[in-house]
Design a protein around this motif. Structure first.
Motif, PDB file in Angstrom:
ATOM      1  N   ASP A 110     -39.788 -14.136 121.299  1.00 11.39           N
ATOM      2  CA  ASP A 110     -40.547 -14.539 122.483  1.00 11.39           C
ATOM      3  C   ASP A 110     -39.635 -14.595 123.711  1.00 11.39           C
ATOM      4  N   LEU A 111     -38.455 -13.988 123.599  1.00 10.02           N
ATOM      5  CA  LEU A 111     -37.526 -13.910 124.732  1.00 10.02           C
ATOM      6  C   LEU A 111     -37.599 -12.523 125.352  1.00 10.02           C
ATOM      7  N   LYS A 112     -37.552 -12.468 126.662  1.00 10.77           N
ATOM      8  CA  LYS A 112     -37.664 -11.211 127.387  1.00 10.77           C
ATOM      9  C   LYS A 112     -36.417 -10.358 127.157  1.00 10.77           C
ATOM     10  N   ARG A 113     -36.623  -9.095 126.801  1.00  5.53           N
ATOM     11  CA  ARG A 113     -35.527  -8.131 126.606  1.00  5.53           C
ATOM     12  C   ARG A 113     -35.132  -7.614 127.981  1.00  5.53           C
ATOM     13  N   GLU A 114     -33.961  -8.047 128.456  1.00  6.12           N
ATOM     14  CA  GLU A 114     -33.567  -7.700 129.815  1.00  6.12           C
ATOM     15  C   GLU A 114     -32.650  -6.487 129.916  1.00  6.12           C
ATOM     16  N   ASP A 115     -31.771  -6.321 128.939  1.00  6.61           N
ATOM     17  CA  ASP A 115     -30.788  -5.247 129.034  1.00  6.61           C
ATOM     18  C   ASP A 115     -30.315  -4.877 127.636  1.00  6.61           C
ATOM     19  N   VAL A 116     -30.034  -3.598 127.437  1.00  6.32           N
ATOM     20  CA  VAL A 116     -29.536  -3.115 126.166  1.00  6.32           C
ATOM     21  C   VAL A 116     -28.316  -2.250 126.433  1.00  6.32           C
ATOM     22  N   HIS A 117     -27.251  -2.477 125.671  1.00  7.51           N
ATOM     23  CA  HIS A 117     -26.039  -1.664 125.779  1.00  7.51           C
ATOM     24  C   HIS A 117     -25.853  -0.928 124.457  1.00  7.51           C
ATOM     25  N   VAL A 118     -25.766   0.415 124.533  1.00 11.69           N
ATOM     26  CA  VAL A 118     -25.636   1.234 123.341  1.00 11.69           C
ATOM     27  C   VAL A 118     -24.498   2.228 123.537  1.00 11.69           C
ATOM     28  N   GLY A 119     -23.769   2.481 122.478  1.00 13.82           N
ATOM     29  CA  GLY A 119     -22.753   3.521 122.472  1.00 13.82           C
ATOM     30  C   GLY A 119     -22.715   4.157 121.099  1.00 13.82           C
TER      31      GLY A 119
END
Length: 179
Positions: A110-119
């Motif tokens: 129920d937390l907003k997904r603000e940013d994703v870092h992928v490599g």
């Protein structure tokens, strides 16, 4: 007296050419050293992120982490198209003849997904996925996020997820997402 500036200029030119040649020789050595070092270090793997898909509600909530998907049928068992209005509203096309997918399924939250870092990197034939999802403020509903990476088959290999420990939301989720 006129000969002194000419001699000085000639000497300076010779010194400049000699110094420049020495630098080129040094840079050749450092390039070969770098390429030797690259063989021992992981290599970055290019990818395209697929947009406008949702995780189907038939996917069990316990299925989280990275998984390799190599067919359209397997992909369709996890994701449905989510077309939106606008120029980039259609789901990204995926050609499974030339590409495979690395799907990273997040737990329901129920937390907003603000940013994703992928490599993505490759060591030998293994693909290492570095992943961190930054969650923000609380929402009035739950959602399930997914990151879908389209990768050329020339990078084919076993997939391992390395989730970052860093958590900007101030919550310790402590999930183990490796499979």
């Amino acid at each position: 007296m006129k000969k002194l500036p000419i001699i000085f200029f000639a000497a300076a030119s010779i010194c400049l050419v000699a110094c420049n040649s020495a630098q080129k020789a040094d840079s050749k050595d450092s390039v070969s050293t770098t390429s030797q070092a690259e063989k021992e270090v992981d290599k970055s793997v290019p990818y395209e992120e697929a947009k406008n898909y949702f995780v189907k509600n038939t996917v069990p909530s316990g299925e989280v982490g990275a998984r390799k998907i190599e067919t359209q049928e397997h992909f369709d068992s996890y994701f449905g198209p989510a077309a939106t209005m606008g120029e980039n509203g259609m789901p990204t096309k995926i050609d499974f003849n030339t590409h495979f997918v690395i799907a990273i399924l997040s737990p329901e939250t129920d937390l907003k997904r603000e940013d994703v870092h992928v490599g993505l990197s490759q060591i030998d034939s293994n693909i290492i996925v570095s992943f961190h999802e930054h969650l923000g403020e609380k929402m009035s509903f739950t959602t399930r996020g997914a990151t879908i990476l389209i990768v050329d088959k020339k990078y084919n290999g076993p997939v391992t997820l390395q989730e970052s420990e860093e958590d900007h939301s101030g919550h310790d989720h402590g999930h183990d997402h490796s499979h």
